[in-house]
Design a protein around this motif. Structure first.
Motif, mmCIF file in Angstrom:
data_model
loop_
_atom_site.group_PDB
_atom_site.id
_atom_site.type_symbol
_atom_site.label_atom_id
_atom_site.label_comp_id
_atom_site.label_asym_id
_atom_site.label_seq_id
_atom_site.Cartn_x
_atom_site.Cartn_y
_atom_site.Cartn_z
ATOM 1 N N SER A 43 -4.091 -8.735 3.226
ATOM 2 C CA SER A 43 -3.650 -8.275 2.431
ATOM 3 C C SER A 43 -4.775 -8.314 1.095
ATOM 4 C CB SER A 43 -2.773 -8.674 0.980
ATOM 5 O OG SER A 43 -1.514 -9.550 2.320
ATOM 6 N N THR A 44 -5.831 -8.654 1.275
ATOM 7 C CA THR A 44 -7.473 -8.791 0.363
ATOM 8 C C THR A 44 -7.488 -7.973 0.862
ATOM 9 O OG1 THR A 44 -7.069 -11.277 -0.091
ATOM 10 C CG2 THR A 44 -9.440 -9.980 -0.436
ATOM 11 N N TYR A 54 -5.727 -4.060 0.293
ATOM 12 C CA TYR A 54 -6.293 -4.039 -1.933
ATOM 13 C C TYR A 54 -7.480 -3.375 -1.604
ATOM 14 C CZ TYR A 54 -1.963 -6.186 -2.467
ATOM 15 O OH TYR A 54 -0.740 -7.232 -2.092
ATOM 16 N N SER A 57 -8.244 -0.201 -0.797
ATOM 17 C CA SER A 57 -6.760 1.218 -0.951
ATOM 18 C C SER A 57 -7.752 1.559 -2.924
ATOM 19 C CB SER A 57 -5.867 0.619 -1.734
ATOM 20 O OG SER A 57 -6.333 -0.533 -1.222
ATOM 21 N N MET A 69 -7.158 -0.820 -4.394
ATOM 22 C CA MET A 69 -6.455 -2.031 -5.220
ATOM 23 C C MET A 69 -6.970 -2.516 -6.528
ATOM 24 S SD MET A 69 -2.441 -1.892 -3.921
ATOM 25 C CE MET A 69 -1.330 -2.836 -5.488
ATOM 26 N N ASP A 70 -8.185 -3.324 -5.371
ATOM 27 C CA ASP A 70 -8.861 -4.480 -6.051
ATOM 28 C C ASP A 70 -10.411 -4.342 -5.897
ATOM 29 O OD1 ASP A 70 -9.608 -7.069 -6.507
ATOM 30 O OD2 ASP A 70 -8.930 -8.663 -4.629
ATOM 31 N N ARG A 106 -5.153 7.308 -6.231
ATOM 32 C CA ARG A 106 -4.238 6.700 -5.677
ATOM 33 C C ARG A 106 -3.276 7.082 -6.076
ATOM 34 N NH1 ARG A 106 -7.117 1.557 -8.447
ATOM 35 N NH2 ARG A 106 -5.162 1.765 -9.223
ATOM 36 N N PHE A 156 2.304 3.697 -1.479
ATOM 37 C CA PHE A 156 2.239 2.738 -1.367
ATOM 38 C C PHE A 156 4.132 1.760 -1.048
ATOM 39 C CE2 PHE A 156 -1.934 3.459 -3.678
ATOM 40 C CZ PHE A 156 -2.671 2.231 -2.717
ATOM 41 N N ASP A 208 2.719 -3.343 3.026
ATOM 42 C CA ASP A 208 1.686 -5.172 2.888
ATOM 43 C C ASP A 208 2.989 -5.501 3.095
ATOM 44 O OD1 ASP A 208 0.186 -7.130 2.564
ATOM 45 O OD2 ASP A 208 0.339 -7.339 -0.056
#
Length: 250
Positions: free
Chosen positions: A46-47, A50, A53, A55-56, A82, A88, A168
């Motif tokens: 998941s990291t 993210y 994308s 997101m992180d 985004r 998402f 995800d």
């Protein structure tokens, strides 16, 4: 030759002074592929999603989308990207509880501001029909089943014609029947040309992909490419993926 839609170069994600969660990952996500990220718990799946994308934030390295580096965009620029280019879908639907399914989908379309309200509403109706939830479109999320809510969440993710759809564990909270319905929709979208990047721990979900990246200890250890999914070949495909995962001690 496949077109690289998204590229990662030596990306690192580290929290404090601990071991990197992502360790010098370089990879491409290709247009038209249904790319799967698999690996054991704690591998950084998941990291990685993210990080790719936007997101992180990442600690080091770079991420580019269609040739444009996005890893150092300002938050407002990243939010615009985004909205216009990415879709998402998560394990939890994150639908707004006091809006109907139709309103949840349409609101995401209004944010784009590239089309009129009537165009957005027409597409929202069409997507809810494609996702087989048109009969529930005027219900609140709490008045629908988990499968209906997740299919509405996919419609919301698709409202702005995303170049890349991120997912995800989208079937993680669903029973077998609803999971299969959601996976059928992802397969249909990919068959129509939608590029998808999905994290999953579920073998039945993984076999839907055309490419599987295996992540362990924050690094990509191996990958497997397959032709587009055909239901008649599901058993053979599942066996192939199972044997490959066994060779990686999954």
């Amino acid at each position: 030759m496949k077109k690289a839609l998204l590229s990662a170069r030596k990306i690192v994600k580290q929290f404090g002074s601990g071991e990197p969660v992502l360790n010098q990952i370089s990879t491409e996500i290709y247009a038209g592929d249904f790319t799967i990220i698999m690996g054991p718990s704690g591998a950084g799946k998941s990291t990685l999603l993210y990080a790719l994308s936007g997101m992180d934030d990442i600690t080091a390295g770079s991420v580019s989308y269609q040739g444009r580096e996005i890893s150092h965009l300002k938050e407002r620029q990243m939010a615009t990207l985004r909205t216009k280019e990415f879709g998402f879908v998560f394990q939890q639907t994150h639908l707004v509880s006091n809006l109907t399914l139709f309103e949840n989908v349409a609101v995401a379309g209004y944010l784009n501001k590239a089309r009129s309200g009537k165009e957005v509403e027409k597409r929202a109706d069409a997507l809810l029909s494609q996702m087989h939830v048109e009969s529930a479109k005027n219900r609140l999320p709490a008045q629908t089943s988990g499968g209906e809510a997740q299919r509405a969440a996919i419609a919301r993710a698709m409202i702005n014609h995303p170049g890349l759809l991120f997912a995800d564990e989208p079937t993680g909270a669903l029973n077998k029947h609803n999971s299969e319905e959601v996976l059928d929709l992802f397969t249909e979208l990919n068959r129509d040309g939608q590029s998808i990047l999905m994290v999953t721990h579920d073998l039945r979900a993984a076999v839907r992909g055309t490419r599987i990246l295996y992540l362990e200890d924050g690094m990509i250890l191996d990958e497997l490419s397959m032709p587009p999914y055909i239901g008649d070949a599901a058993k053979e495909r599942e066996q192939k993926v199972s044997e490959w995962l066994a060779s990686l001690a999954w």
